[in-house]
Enzyme design. Structure first.
Site, short mmCIF file in Angstrom:
data_model
loop_
_atom_site.label_atom_id
_atom_site.label_comp_id
_atom_site.label_asym_id
_atom_site.label_seq_id
_atom_site.Cartn_x
_atom_site.Cartn_y
_atom_site.Cartn_z
N THR A 1 -0.16 69.77 -43.14
CA THR A 1 -1.17 69.27 -42.20
C THR A 1 -0.84 67.85 -41.76
OG1 THR A 1 -2.51 68.70 -44.15
CG2 THR A 1 -3.04 70.75 -43.00
N TYR B 1 -12.73 76.48 -42.08
CA TYR B 1 -13.80 76.88 -41.16
C TYR B 1 -14.53 78.15 -41.60
CZ TYR B 1 -16.53 77.73 -36.99
OH TYR B 1 -17.59 77.94 -36.14
N TYR C 1 -3.14 74.99 -51.98
CA TYR C 1 -3.58 73.66 -51.50
C TYR C 1 -5.08 73.70 -51.33
CZ TYR C 1 -3.73 69.47 -48.45
OH TYR C 1 -4.00 68.24 -47.90
N ARG D 1 -11.30 68.94 -45.72
CA ARG D 1 -10.84 69.45 -44.43
C ARG D 1 -11.21 70.91 -44.19
NH1 ARG D 1 -7.01 66.42 -41.54
NH2 ARG D 1 -6.34 64.51 -42.59
N LYS E 1 -1.65 71.92 -55.03
CA LYS E 1 -1.88 70.58 -54.52
C LYS E 1 -3.40 70.42 -54.49
CE LYS E 1 -1.31 67.62 -50.44
NZ LYS E 1 -0.79 67.53 -49.04
N ILE F 1 1.94 65.05 -53.79
CA ILE F 1 2.43 65.33 -52.44
C ILE F 1 1.75 64.30 -51.55
CG2 ILE F 1 2.56 66.98 -50.55
CD1 ILE F 1 2.64 69.21 -52.60
#
Length: 285
Positions: free
Chosen positions: A38, A101, A127, A132, A156, A198
């Site tokens: 991202t 979403y 992840y 987000r 992550k 990361i």
């Protein structure tokens, strides 16, 4: 290291600067790179651009460090199709963010990653970034995936939830890797047993970050504390007006690549840029 995607002023991918960035990061001691995570603004690249960036990055890396492909989305079928078509040459693993979403249930998240796992021979790094995606992958779901699928090798974790980190560390398979997904908490996460970070800020400061993380991994947290403290203000500035706008400003100051982004992302304000430049100059003397 989740690398940014350099763009020319007209918005096209800047391959010369991408090569420059990759070499800068490897020379700075980074151990593996994530292409088109991202942070690489992957949401704004079309499929043909992604194909070219993946191939070009693998060519430049040329096996010098580990290389991970960021492939994710909120349409499981489409993600699986992307993975099936992905040229794995030069790549060691896939990093895939939990769907955004849709707000799937924990069973939906499990089934999403099950479908990914069953359609690639590459190792998979989960992840979790609820800030987000607007949904959290619980410790129970993470551990369930880790135990059920051999090619799911790590996560992550960017939830910021230390209770969740504790549960993962306690219950995970021994060889499953907890990786920090947030620069500010990399040190305390490694103290809990995480294997690294990361990073975003490492795009600009690979040597400083690598040195600090390696001290942590050696258990020298007292030695790492100074490096951690030196990076606090810089790290805050990297995210004050969004990522990767902040770190691209620092990269421009360092002469590594430009600070152009693709809409809907925009460059940081002049005020923030001036603070980033000053902070960068203070660290890189």
């Amino acid at each position: 290291m989740a690398i940014v995607t350099p763009f020319q002023e007209d918005g096209q991918v800047d391959y010369d600067r991408l090569k420059n960035l990759v070499n800068y990061l490897i020379d700075g001691g980074i151990e593996y790179l994530v292409s088109l995570g991202t942070t690489g603004e992957s949401a704004t690249l079309n499929s043909e651009e992604k194909k070219k960036v993946f191939a070009f990055t693998a060519e430049v890396v040329n096996g010098r460090v580990g290389l991970v492909a960021g492939i994710g989305g909120n349409n499981t079928h489409e993600v699986v199709e992307q993975i099936k078509k992905f040229d794995t040459n030069g790549y060691d693993a896939i990093l895939s963010a939990s769907p955004s979403y849709n707000k799937p249930s924990q069973e939906g998240i499990y089934q999403h990653y099950k479908a990914i796992s069953e359609n690639t021979s590459l190792p998979i790094i989960l992840y979790n970034v609820p800030g987000r995606t607007c949904s959290n992958m619980t410790a129970e779901t993470t551990v369930r995936l880790a135990k059920d699928f051999e090619n799911i090798i790590g996560i992550k974790e960017a939830s910021g939830n230390f209770d969740q980190f504790n549960q993962i560390m306690r219950d995970k398979p021994e060889d499953f890797m907890l990786i920090s997904g947030d620069d500010p908490v990399a040190l305390p996460m490694i103290a809990l047993g995480a294997v690294g970070v990361i990073s975003v800020i490492g795009n600009a400061l690979p040597r400083q970050l690598s040195d600090m993380i390696r001290l942590c991994l050696k258990g020298d947290f007292k030695g790492a504390q100074k490096g951690h403290n030196d990076l606090i203000d810089f790290t805050r500035l990297m995210f004050v007006e969004g990522s990767p706008a902040g770190v691209k400003t620092a990269l421009k100051q360092l002469g590594v690549c430009g600070d152009t982004l693709r809409l809907p992302l925009v460059q940081v304000s002049n005020s923030t840029a001036n603070q980033i430049i000053a902070s960068t100059q203070k660290i890189v003397k």
